[in-house]
Scaffold this motif. Structure first.
Motif, PDB file in Angstrom:
ATOM      1  N   PRO A  15       0.784  -1.169   0.007  1.00 47.86           N
ATOM      2  CA  PRO A  15       0.008   0.089  -0.041  1.00 47.86           C
ATOM      3  C   PRO A  15       0.799   1.320   0.130  1.00 47.86           C
ATOM      4  N   HIS A  16       0.521   2.033  -0.962  1.00 48.30           N
ATOM      5  CA  HIS A  16       1.237   3.273  -1.040  1.00 48.30           C
ATOM      6  C   HIS A  16       2.681   3.488  -1.367  1.00 48.30           C
ATOM      7  N   LEU A  17       3.355   2.078  -1.269  1.00 47.95           N
ATOM      8  CA  LEU A  17       4.936   2.094  -1.458  1.00 47.95           C
ATOM      9  C   LEU A  17       5.306   2.646  -2.811  1.00 47.95           C
ATOM     10  N   HIS A  21       3.602  10.975  -3.962  1.00 54.36           N
ATOM     11  CA  HIS A  21       2.406  11.599  -3.175  1.00 54.36           C
ATOM     12  C   HIS A  21       1.066  11.009  -3.202  1.00 54.36           C
ATOM     13  N   ASP A  22       0.146  11.608  -2.540  1.00 55.80           N
ATOM     14  CA  ASP A  22      -1.299  11.142  -2.490  1.00 55.80           C
ATOM     15  C   ASP A  22      -2.048  11.622  -3.980  1.00 55.80           C
ATOM     16  N   CYS A  23      -2.518  10.798  -4.622  1.00 55.35           N
ATOM     17  CA  CYS A  23      -3.255  11.170  -5.678  1.00 55.35           C
ATOM     18  C   CYS A  23      -4.392  11.692  -4.737  1.00 55.35           C
ATOM     19  N   ILE A  24      -5.581  12.585  -5.378  1.00 51.55           N
ATOM     20  CA  ILE A  24      -6.658  13.105  -4.529  1.00 51.55           C
ATOM     21  C   ILE A  24      -7.746  11.905  -4.096  1.00 51.55           C
ATOM     22  N   PHE A  25      -7.980  11.141  -4.953  1.00 49.59           N
ATOM     23  CA  PHE A  25      -8.702  10.123  -4.695  1.00 49.59           C
ATOM     24  C   PHE A  25      -8.321   8.823  -3.731  1.00 49.59           C
ATOM     25  N   CYS A  26      -7.064   8.896  -3.652  1.00 54.53           N
ATOM     26  CA  CYS A  26      -6.589   7.618  -3.141  1.00 54.53           C
ATOM     27  C   CYS A  26      -6.124   7.378  -1.717  1.00 54.53           C
ATOM     28  N   ASN A  27      -6.673   6.302  -1.061  1.00 53.03           N
ATOM     29  CA  ASN A  27      -6.015   6.035   0.306  1.00 53.03           C
ATOM     30  C   ASN A  27      -5.869   4.548   0.262  1.00 53.03           C
ATOM     31  N   GLN A  28      -4.593   4.306  -0.516  1.00 56.70           N
ATOM     32  CA  GLN A  28      -4.396   2.846  -0.523  1.00 56.70           C
ATOM     33  C   GLN A  28      -4.492   1.928   0.769  1.00 56.70           C
ATOM     34  N   ARG A  29      -3.951   2.542   1.874  1.00 59.75           N
ATOM     35  CA  ARG A  29      -4.008   1.844   3.274  1.00 59.75           C
ATOM     36  C   ARG A  29      -5.385   1.340   3.765  1.00 59.75           C
ATOM     37  N   TYR A  65       0.193  -5.356  -5.984  1.00 64.89           N
ATOM     38  CA  TYR A  65      -0.706  -4.150  -6.263  1.00 64.89           C
ATOM     39  C   TYR A  65      -0.798  -3.273  -5.144  1.00 64.89           C
ATOM     40  N   GLY A  66      -1.433  -2.077  -5.421  1.00 61.51           N
ATOM     41  CA  GLY A  66      -1.761  -1.233  -4.324  1.00 61.51           C
ATOM     42  C   GLY A  66      -0.735  -0.112  -4.165  1.00 61.51           C
ATOM     43  N   GLY A  67       0.318   0.080  -4.911  1.00 58.21           N
ATOM     44  CA  GLY A  67       1.371   1.048  -4.893  1.00 58.21           C
ATOM     45  C   GLY A  67       1.841   1.360  -5.954  1.00 58.21           C
ATOM     46  N   SER A  68       3.139   1.988  -6.135  1.00 63.64           N
ATOM     47  CA  SER A  68       3.765   2.179  -7.487  1.00 63.64           C
ATOM     48  C   SER A  68       5.039   1.454  -7.464  1.00 63.64           C
ATOM     49  N   PHE A  69       4.902   0.259  -7.805  1.00 63.95           N
ATOM     50  CA  PHE A  69       5.831  -0.728  -7.439  1.00 63.95           C
ATOM     51  C   PHE A  69       7.160  -0.158  -8.025  1.00 63.95           C
ATOM     52  N   THR A 100       1.889  -0.136 -11.628  1.00 63.36           N
ATOM     53  CA  THR A 100       2.628   1.007 -11.203  1.00 63.36           C
ATOM     54  C   THR A 100       2.018   2.110 -11.985  1.00 63.36           C
ATOM     55  N   ARG A 101       3.056   3.341 -11.854  1.00 67.38           N
ATOM     56  CA  ARG A 101       2.762   4.708 -12.486  1.00 67.38           C
ATOM     57  C   ARG A 101       3.227   4.815 -13.948  1.00 67.38           C
ATOM     58  N   PRO A 102       2.686   5.618 -14.694  1.00 61.82           N
ATOM     59  CA  PRO A 102       3.185   5.546 -16.139  1.00 61.82           C
ATOM     60  C   PRO A 102       4.400   6.383 -16.187  1.00 61.82           C
ATOM     61  N   GLY A 137      -4.617  15.295  -9.228  1.00 57.00           N
ATOM     62  CA  GLY A 137      -3.174  15.425  -8.302  1.00 57.00           C
ATOM     63  C   GLY A 137      -2.562  14.039  -8.945  1.00 57.00           C
ATOM     64  N   ARG A 138      -2.567  13.611 -10.202  1.00 59.21           N
ATOM     65  CA  ARG A 138      -1.767  12.482 -10.558  1.00 59.21           C
ATOM     66  C   ARG A 138      -0.250  12.444 -10.669  1.00 59.21           C
ATOM     67  N   GLY A 139      -0.053  13.821 -11.092  1.00 56.94           N
ATOM     68  CA  GLY A 139       1.500  14.112 -11.130  1.00 56.94           C
ATOM     69  C   GLY A 139       2.234  13.748 -12.411  1.00 56.94           C
TER      70      GLY A 139
HETATM   71  S1  SF4 Z   1       0.123   6.422  -7.570  1.00 56.10           S
HETATM   72 FE1  SF4 Z   1      -1.560   4.776  -7.442  1.00 56.10          FE
HETATM   73  S2  SF4 Z   1      -1.335   4.070  -5.449  1.00 56.10           S
HETATM   74 FE2  SF4 Z   1      -0.033   5.974  -5.505  1.00 56.10          FE
HETATM   75  S3  SF4 Z   1      -1.479   7.397  -4.474  1.00 56.10           S
HETATM   76 FE3  SF4 Z   1      -1.804   7.522  -6.659  1.00 56.10          FE
HETATM   77  S4  SF4 Z   1      -3.537   6.220  -7.228  1.00 56.10           S
HETATM   78 FE4  SF4 Z   1      -2.745   5.732  -5.028  1.00 56.10          FE
END
Ligand code: SF4
Length: 371
Positions: A15-17, A21-29, A65-69, A100-102, A137-139
């Motif tokens: 989770p969140h590893l 940062h936090d995307c605005i909709f995400c709380n992986q924990r 799953y659940g983070g940005s590996f 993961t993130r692009p 807030g995807r960045g």
């Molecule tokens: S990159 Fe993915 S796991 Fe990380 S905060 Fe954003 S949506 Fe959540």
């Protein structure tokens, strides 16, 4: 021999590893129901526990799953992947996938993933509108997505793409645009997630300040229906629609707003059949005298034809005046349905009627190409 239709996943949540940062909709924990960072001992325990449930002839994948590996520090990635590779080389699992993130994909990372025999990379794209990405807030930008996809294909990984709908700045047109671009990118699989408002996210604050309005369940089902039809007619495998319900991923618990439903995919699949059946009947059966309708389908489609809580049955009865509707399993292709009305059998090609519907609502043109 492995049974490919018995495909099992061993999910390992990180989770969140790695997330910058936090995307605005995400709380992986909250989403992953895990508050702590996972360690190697726990990873082995999870894999062994799942392996003890699965039969030997199944196709088994370890999935991070659940983070940005690929944004996790490289030493931790190595330690995690080493474990997965060990199980793969022993023949205990078949494939390794990660999400993961692009903007965390480059030559160095992909070379490193090849070394550990990773098979599938899923990119959390969420939207191909730069405005939606910015407001969420995807960045990263859509250009980062195209760059990452090109590299992933160059290195011959299977590609998975995840999209969301209902993010700030999103609308039907933008979701359809994202889906059509996905189709052009030819991924092996897609996931569709309607945006939910999860506790302790920036989106929750936006709701409280009246700066964000979540989609209603009916709207999300309607948009997802169109997206799923598009993916189906282009033979793209949609492996999930809607967030997996858990003990806490429920309305009133960690989900405070948004189109949550524990059987969201069934609502969408059933809506497709409702639209297909009614447009076939409207177009082909002008004068219904029968009081009974018999529907013959592949066993996998029976509940989707009936609809959630038999909603489709009730709809067809009310709209066409059938006194009774019966659905039977038949050994026929999933892409076909047979209707028996007045002792006459009509064969419906589901793809053809999905195309007709998408054409009618101006989503595709006559020739069916999606863009
Ligand atoms: S990159 Fe993915 S796991 Fe990380 S905060 Fe954003 S949506 Fe959540």
């Amino acid at each position: 021999m492995k049974l490919l239709d018995k495909h099992y996943i061993i999910p390992i949540f990180v989770p969140h590893l790695g997330c910058p940062h936090d995307c605005i909709f995400c709380n992986q924990r909250k989403i992953a129901s895990s508050c702590t960072n996972i360690n190697e001992k726990e990873i082995r325990e999870i894999i062994d526990r799942y392996l003890s449930y699965f039969k030997k002839d199944c196709f088994i994948e370890i999935a991070f799953y659940g983070g940005s590996f690929t944004a996790i520090d490289i030493e931790t990635q190595r330690n995690f992947l080493k474990i997965a590779l060990e199980y793969k080389e022993e023949g205990l699992i078949d494939e390794i996938r990660l999400s993961t993130r692009p903007d965390s994909i480059d030559d160095f990372i992909l070379t490193h993933l090849k070394k550990y025999k990773v098979d599938t990379i899923e990119l959390g794209v969420q939207s191909l509108s730069n405005e939606v990405l910015y407001k969420s807030g995807r960045g990263h930008t859509k250009e980062d997505v195209y760059r990452a996809v090109e590299l992933i294909k160059k290195y011959n990984f299977n590609l998975g793409l995840q999209m969301m709908l209902g993010l700030p700045g999103d609308n039907l047109e933008r979701s359809l645009y994202t889906a059509k671009k996905f189709i052009d990118l030819k991924p092996q699989c897609v996931r569709i997630y309607p945006t939910l408002v999860i506790k302790e996210t920036y989106l929750q604050e936006m709701v409280l300040e009246n700066k964000y309005k979540a989609l209603k369940l009916e709207e999300a089902v309607d948009i997802s229906t169109k997206l799923l039809m598009l993916f189906y007619i282009n033979e793209i495998n949609v492996i999930r629609i809607g967030l997996q319900p858990t003990e806490n991923i429920q309305l009133g618990k960690d989900v405070i707003d948004g189109p949550f439903h524990p059987a969201f995919r069934q609502l969408v699949e059933a809506n497709i059949y409702k639209l297909v059946l009614s447009s076939f009947i409207d177009e082909n059966i002008l004068d219904i005298k029968a009081s009974r309708l018999y529907i013959f389908v592949n066993s996998k489609n029976v509940s989707n034809i009936a609809g959630h809580k038999s909603k489709n049955i009730k709809y067809l009865k009310t709209k066409y005046g059938f006194g009774d509707i019966k659905i039977y399993n038949r050994d026929i292709d999933q892409k076909n349905i047979i209707l028996r009305i007045d002792d006459y059998d009509y064969k419906i090609n589901v793809n053809k009627y999905m195309k007709k519907y998408l054409n009618k609502v101006n989503i595709i043109n006559e020739e069916n190409r999606s863009v």
